[in-house]
Write a protein that holds these residues in place. Structure first.
Motif, PDB file in Angstrom:
ATOM      1  N   ILE A 235      59.573  37.018 -14.005  1.00  0.00           N
ATOM      2  CA  ILE A 235      58.580  37.538 -13.058  1.00  0.00           C
ATOM      3  C   ILE A 235      58.193  36.456 -12.065  1.00  0.00           C
ATOM      4  N   VAL A 236      57.516  36.889 -11.022  1.00  0.00           N
ATOM      5  CA  VAL A 236      56.784  36.005 -10.117  1.00  0.00           C
ATOM      6  C   VAL A 236      55.339  36.490 -10.192  1.00  0.00           C
ATOM      7  N   TYR A 237      54.425  35.579 -10.454  1.00  0.00           N
ATOM      8  CA  TYR A 237      53.005  35.886 -10.626  1.00  0.00           C
ATOM      9  C   TYR A 237      52.253  35.213  -9.483  1.00  0.00           C
ATOM     10  N   ALA A 238      51.556  36.013  -8.683  1.00  0.00           N
ATOM     11  CA  ALA A 238      50.848  35.486  -7.522  1.00  0.00           C
ATOM     12  C   ALA A 238      49.386  35.914  -7.542  1.00  0.00           C
ATOM     13  N   ALA A 239      48.566  35.131  -6.856  1.00  0.00           N
ATOM     14  CA  ALA A 239      47.140  35.447  -6.741  1.00  0.00           C
ATOM     15  C   ALA A 239      46.697  35.298  -5.301  1.00  0.00           C
ATOM     16  N   ALA A 240      45.706  36.093  -4.933  1.00  0.00           N
ATOM     17  CA  ALA A 240      45.035  35.969  -3.643  1.00  0.00           C
ATOM     18  C   ALA A 240      43.751  35.184  -3.892  1.00  0.00           C
ATOM     19  N   TRP A 241      43.501  34.231  -3.008  1.00  0.00           N
ATOM     20  CA  TRP A 241      42.334  33.348  -3.132  1.00  0.00           C
ATOM     21  C   TRP A 241      41.487  33.464  -1.873  1.00  0.00           C
ATOM     22  N   GLN A 242      40.181  33.485  -2.081  1.00  0.00           N
ATOM     23  CA  GLN A 242      39.243  33.494  -0.969  1.00  0.00           C
ATOM     24  C   GLN A 242      38.067  32.618  -1.389  1.00  0.00           C
TER      25      GLN A 242
ATOM     26  N   GLY B 226      41.328  43.898   2.501  1.00  0.00           N
ATOM     27  CA  GLY B 226      42.666  43.460   2.862  1.00  0.00           C
ATOM     28  C   GLY B 226      43.386  42.660   1.793  1.00  0.00           C
ATOM     29  N   VAL B 227      42.747  42.443   0.644  1.00  0.00           N
ATOM     30  CA  VAL B 227      43.366  41.649  -0.422  1.00  0.00           C
ATOM     31  C   VAL B 227      44.604  42.353  -0.972  1.00  0.00           C
ATOM     32  N   GLY B 228      44.507  43.640  -1.259  1.00  0.00           N
ATOM     33  CA  GLY B 228      45.657  44.385  -1.789  1.00  0.00           C
ATOM     34  C   GLY B 228      46.830  44.367  -0.819  1.00  0.00           C
ATOM     35  N   THR B 229      46.545  44.555   0.458  1.00  0.00           N
ATOM     36  CA  THR B 229      47.602  44.508   1.478  1.00  0.00           C
ATOM     37  C   THR B 229      48.233  43.123   1.534  1.00  0.00           C
TER      38      THR B 229
END
Length: 158
Positions: free
Chosen positions: A41-48, A81-84
């Motif tokens: 897998i590739v596991y990614a996160a969005a950070w704010q 906009g995080v999901g996008t």
């Protein structure tokens, strides 16, 4: 004004921050990092504001490869906009890896996710899958769930 959303691959140094967003004792982050290290897998996160606000997985070993899975956006960040951003990052990663299509399953009753994916160009394949799995709820208790998903696909830019 909200800080920019930054999406990147998760690394071992992210464990403490990511575990704060998951049910206690679930081990989700550590498990996904193990699978990422194994190459499945590739596991990614969005950070704010230096905090994780969402995560996503690109499954490289599923029946429908590659498959976008486990898209999750923190409730407070939904609609921003995080999901996008997470979907765009996964699409770009899959295309750079040489894939020409991306698949995903969306719960038949998850109308919000279906709208997002259709807006992003995913189209139903006509296939439906049903999966039973165990998960850890918000109280740290193991539960069983059965989910029926419609499969979607999207052609990726070369």
């Amino acid at each position: 004004m909200a800080e920019e959303i930054v999406v990147r691959r998760c690394v071992d140094g992210d464990v403490d921050a990511l575990e704060m967003t998951e049910p206690p004792g679930s081990g989700i982050t550590r498990n996904l990092l193990r699978h990422q290290t194994a190459g499945s897998i590739v596991y990614a996160a969005a950070w704010q504001n230096h905090q994780p606000v969402g995560t996503v997985v690109l499954d490289l070993a599923s029946k429908h490869t590659p498959e976008l899975k486990h898209l999750f956006v923190q409730e407070a960040a939904r609609g921003s906009g995080v999901g996008t951003a997470l979907c765009d990052w996964i699409e770009d990663h899959a295309a750079r890896a040489g894939f020409d299509k991306l698949y995903l399953g969306v719960g038949i009753e998850n109308h919000g996710a279906r709208r997002l994916y259709e807006r992003l160009g995913f189209r139903p394949t006509g296939q439906t899958t049903t999966t039973t799995y165990q998960y850890v709820d918000d109280d740290g208790q193991k539960q069983w769930a059965t989910e029926t998903d419609d499969m979607f696909e999207k052609m990726l830019a070369a």
